[in-house]
Design a protein around this motif. Structure first.
Motif, PDB file in Angstrom:
ATOM      1  N   LEU A 204       0.827  -1.210   0.000  1.00 27.49           N
ATOM      2  CA  LEU A 204       0.000   0.000   0.000  1.00 27.49           C
ATOM      3  C   LEU A 204       0.862   1.262   0.000  1.00 27.49           C
ATOM      4  CD1 LEU A 204      -2.775  -1.145   2.480  1.00 27.49           C
ATOM      5  CD2 LEU A 204      -3.088  -0.638   0.038  1.00 27.49           C
ATOM      6  N   ARG A 205       1.932   1.257   0.792  1.00 28.05           N
ATOM      7  CA  ARG A 205       2.817   2.423   0.868  1.00 28.05           C
ATOM      8  C   ARG A 205       3.590   2.622  -0.428  1.00 28.05           C
ATOM      9  NH1 ARG A 205       7.973   2.183   1.799  1.00 28.05           N
ATOM     10  NH2 ARG A 205       7.838   0.229   2.947  1.00 28.05           N
ATOM     11  N   GLU A 206       4.187   1.564  -0.946  1.00 28.46           N
ATOM     12  CA  GLU A 206       5.016   1.679  -2.148  1.00 28.46           C
ATOM     13  C   GLU A 206       4.200   2.039  -3.388  1.00 28.46           C
ATOM     14  OE1 GLU A 206       7.218  -1.992  -2.297  1.00 28.46           O
ATOM     15  OE2 GLU A 206       8.681  -1.285  -0.812  1.00 28.46           O
ATOM     16  N   SER A 207       2.924   1.705  -3.395  1.00 29.49           N
ATOM     17  CA  SER A 207       2.069   2.055  -4.530  1.00 29.49           C
ATOM     18  C   SER A 207       1.577   3.494  -4.437  1.00 29.49           C
ATOM     19  CB  SER A 207       0.873   1.110  -4.604  1.00 29.49           C
ATOM     20  OG  SER A 207       0.013   1.327  -3.491  1.00 29.49           O
ATOM     21  N   GLY A 208       1.684   4.095  -3.250  1.00 27.64           N
ATOM     22  CA  GLY A 208       1.220   5.464  -3.063  1.00 27.64           C
ATOM     23  C   GLY A 208      -0.185   5.564  -2.496  1.00 27.64           C
ATOM     24  N   VAL A 209      -0.769   4.449  -2.079  1.00 28.45           N
ATOM     25  CA  VAL A 209      -2.125   4.464  -1.536  1.00 28.45           C
ATOM     26  C   VAL A 209      -2.138   4.989  -0.100  1.00 28.45           C
ATOM     27  CG1 VAL A 209      -4.134   3.026  -0.932  1.00 28.45           C
ATOM     28  CG2 VAL A 209      -2.900   2.626  -3.081  1.00 28.45           C
ATOM     29  N   VAL A 210      -1.133   4.650   0.687  1.00 31.90           N
ATOM     30  CA  VAL A 210      -1.066   5.137   2.069  1.00 31.90           C
ATOM     31  C   VAL A 210       0.267   5.823   2.336  1.00 31.90           C
ATOM     32  CG1 VAL A 210      -2.605   3.309   2.917  1.00 31.90           C
ATOM     33  CG2 VAL A 210      -0.141   3.024   3.136  1.00 31.90           C
ATOM     34  N   ARG A 211       0.261   6.637   3.359  1.00 30.67           N
ATOM     35  CA  ARG A 211       1.475   7.271   3.865  1.00 30.67           C
ATOM     36  C   ARG A 211       1.699   6.731   5.268  1.00 30.67           C
ATOM     37  NH1 ARG A 211       4.689  10.926   2.336  1.00 30.67           N
ATOM     38  NH2 ARG A 211       3.312  11.718   0.727  1.00 30.67           N
ATOM     39  N   GLN A 212       2.924   6.319   5.557  1.00 28.69           N
ATOM     40  CA  GLN A 212       3.275   5.827   6.879  1.00 28.69           C
ATOM     41  C   GLN A 212       4.219   6.824   7.543  1.00 28.69           C
ATOM     42  OE1 GLN A 212       4.776   1.849   5.845  1.00 28.69           O
ATOM     43  NE2 GLN A 212       2.939   1.020   6.811  1.00 28.69           N
ATOM     44  N   THR A 213       3.939   7.128   8.802  1.00 28.03           N
ATOM     45  CA  THR A 213       4.779   8.023   9.586  1.00 28.03           C
ATOM     46  C   THR A 213       4.935   7.437  10.977  1.00 28.03           C
ATOM     47  OG1 THR A 213       2.839   9.304  10.262  1.00 28.03           O
ATOM     48  CG2 THR A 213       4.072  10.123   8.362  1.00 28.03           C
ATOM     49  N   TYR A 214       6.000   7.826  11.630  1.00 26.19           N
ATOM     50  CA  TYR A 214       6.197   7.404  13.012  1.00 26.19           C
ATOM     51  C   TYR A 214       5.681   8.469  13.959  1.00 26.19           C
ATOM     52  CZ  TYR A 214       9.037   3.331  11.978  1.00 26.19           C
ATOM     53  OH  TYR A 214       9.476   2.106  11.554  1.00 26.19           O
ATOM     54  N   GLN A 215       4.982   8.019  14.993  1.00 23.19           N
ATOM     55  CA  GLN A 215       4.616   8.870  16.116  1.00 23.19           C
ATOM     56  C   GLN A 215       5.092   8.101  17.344  1.00 23.19           C
ATOM     57  OE1 GLN A 215       0.482   9.869  16.390  1.00 23.19           O
ATOM     58  NE2 GLN A 215       0.835  11.317  18.015  1.00 23.19           N
ATOM     59  N   GLY A 216       6.205   8.547  17.885  1.00 20.64           N
ATOM     60  CA  GLY A 216       6.845   7.774  18.948  1.00 20.64           C
ATOM     61  C   GLY A 216       7.339   6.468  18.358  1.00 20.64           C
ATOM     62  N   THR A 217       6.919   5.368  18.959  1.00 19.06           N
ATOM     63  CA  THR A 217       7.323   4.062  18.438  1.00 19.06           C
ATOM     64  C   THR A 217       6.278   3.452  17.510  1.00 19.06           C
ATOM     65  OG1 THR A 217       6.383   2.963  20.369  1.00 19.06           O
ATOM     66  CG2 THR A 217       8.726   3.550  20.479  1.00 19.06           C
ATOM     67  N   ALA A 218       5.136   4.100  17.378  1.00 17.36           N
ATOM     68  CA  ALA A 218       4.060   3.568  16.535  1.00 17.36           C
ATOM     69  C   ALA A 218       4.219   4.044  15.091  1.00 17.36           C
ATOM     70  CB  ALA A 218       2.709   4.000  17.080  1.00 17.36           C
ATOM     71  N   LYS A 219       3.991   3.134  14.172  1.00 19.20           N
ATOM     72  CA  LYS A 219       3.960   3.488  12.755  1.00 19.20           C
ATOM     73  C   LYS A 219       2.497   3.718  12.408  1.00 19.20           C
ATOM     74  CE  LYS A 219       6.626   1.242   9.870  1.00 19.20           C
ATOM     75  NZ  LYS A 219       7.108   0.169   8.966  1.00 19.20           N
ATOM     76  N   LEU A 220       2.180   4.945  11.982  1.00 22.59           N
ATOM     77  CA  LEU A 220       0.802   5.301  11.659  1.00 22.59           C
ATOM     78  C   LEU A 220       0.597   5.312  10.147  1.00 22.59           C
ATOM     79  CD1 LEU A 220       0.138   8.149  14.234  1.00 22.59           C
ATOM     80  CD2 LEU A 220      -0.322   5.702  14.440  1.00 22.59           C
ATOM     81  N   ASN A 221      -0.586   4.940   9.746  1.00 24.03           N
ATOM     82  CA  ASN A 221      -0.946   4.844   8.339  1.00 24.03           C
ATOM     83  C   ASN A 221      -2.104   5.777   8.046  1.00 24.03           C
ATOM     84  OD1 ASN A 221       0.542   2.195   7.453  1.00 24.03           O
ATOM     85  ND2 ASN A 221      -0.344   1.793   9.473  1.00 24.03           N
ATOM     86  N   SER A 222      -1.975   6.541   6.972  1.00 25.22           N
ATOM     87  CA  SER A 222      -3.072   7.410   6.542  1.00 25.22           C
ATOM     88  C   SER A 222      -3.258   7.257   5.039  1.00 25.22           C
ATOM     89  CB  SER A 222      -2.808   8.871   6.919  1.00 25.22           C
ATOM     90  OG  SER A 222      -1.590   9.311   6.382  1.00 25.22           O
ATOM     91  N   LEU A 223      -4.493   7.339   4.634  1.00 23.38           N
ATOM     92  CA  LEU A 223      -4.848   7.205   3.234  1.00 23.38           C
ATOM     93  C   LEU A 223      -4.430   8.460   2.476  1.00 23.38           C
ATOM     94  CD1 LEU A 223      -6.350   5.345   1.251  1.00 23.38           C
ATOM     95  CD2 LEU A 223      -8.469   6.484   1.944  1.00 23.38           C
ATOM     96  N   ARG A 224      -3.791   8.304   1.332  1.00 23.27           N
ATOM     97  CA  ARG A 224      -3.362   9.445   0.522  1.00 23.27           C
ATOM     98  C   ARG A 224      -4.482   9.852  -0.438  1.00 23.27           C
ATOM     99  NH1 ARG A 224       2.768   8.582  -1.483  1.00 23.27           N
ATOM    100  NH2 ARG A 224       2.349  10.686  -2.249  1.00 23.27           N
ATOM    101  N   ARG A 225      -5.637  10.128   0.145  1.00 23.71           N
ATOM    102  CA  ARG A 225      -6.827  10.427  -0.650  1.00 23.71           C
ATOM    103  C   ARG A 225      -6.626  11.625  -1.573  1.00 23.71           C
ATOM    104  NH1 ARG A 225     -12.195   9.703  -1.315  1.00 23.71           N
ATOM    105  NH2 ARG A 225     -12.604   8.229   0.336  1.00 23.71           N
ATOM    106  N   ALA A 226      -6.059  12.697  -1.068  1.00 23.80           N
ATOM    107  CA  ALA A 226      -5.878  13.893  -1.903  1.00 23.80           C
ATOM    108  C   ALA A 226      -5.003  13.587  -3.118  1.00 23.80           C
ATOM    109  CB  ALA A 226      -5.291  15.035  -1.092  1.00 23.80           C
TER     110      ALA A 226
END
Length: 119
Positions: free
Chosen positions: A68-90
């Motif tokens: 999902l990340r490599e295709s550009g569908v989601v963006r992954q970011t770190y918040q502390g030790t958690a990896k968060l995923n958000s949809l790249r809707r825009a």
């Protein structure tokens, strides 16, 4: 001297590098589509990987998020030790107008057809 890449840096394709083929491939898998549908219903929230109760092993789940990340569908970011995923809707809406909405509507309709109906 070469500088090592920080383990906190996660590579994502730039908007202009997102291509339709990899996006469609990412959305074609039922587990990945399930993840994307849940994120879309979250209205812009970011979710940890563990938020999703997936019927696969942790390593398989990691693979799905990577696709999902490599295709550009989601963006992954770190918040502390958690990896968060958000949809790249825009980004997806700008590149492929109506695609994500159509896929999500079709997935919802399919899920509705698969639910047992009272008789």
């Amino acid at each position: 001297m070469t500088t090592a890449t920080s383990p906190r840096h996660i590579e994502h394709p730039a908007r202009e590098d997102i291509r339709l083929g990899p996006v469609l491939h990412a959305l074609s898998d039922p587990i990945r589509l399930r993840i994307v549908c849940a994120m879309a219903h979250g209205r812009g929230e970011a979710f940890s990987c563990s938020y999703f109760a997936l019927p696969v092993t942790k390593s398989t789940s990691t693979h799905h998020f990577r696709v999902l990340r490599e295709s550009g569908v989601v963006r992954q970011t770190y918040q502390g030790t958690a990896k968060l995923n958000s949809l790249r809707r825009a980004d997806l809406d700008a590149l492929f107008p109506g695609l994500l909405d159509s896929v999500l509507e079709s997935a919802d309709a399919e899920a509705h057809r698969e639910r047992p109906h009272p008789q």
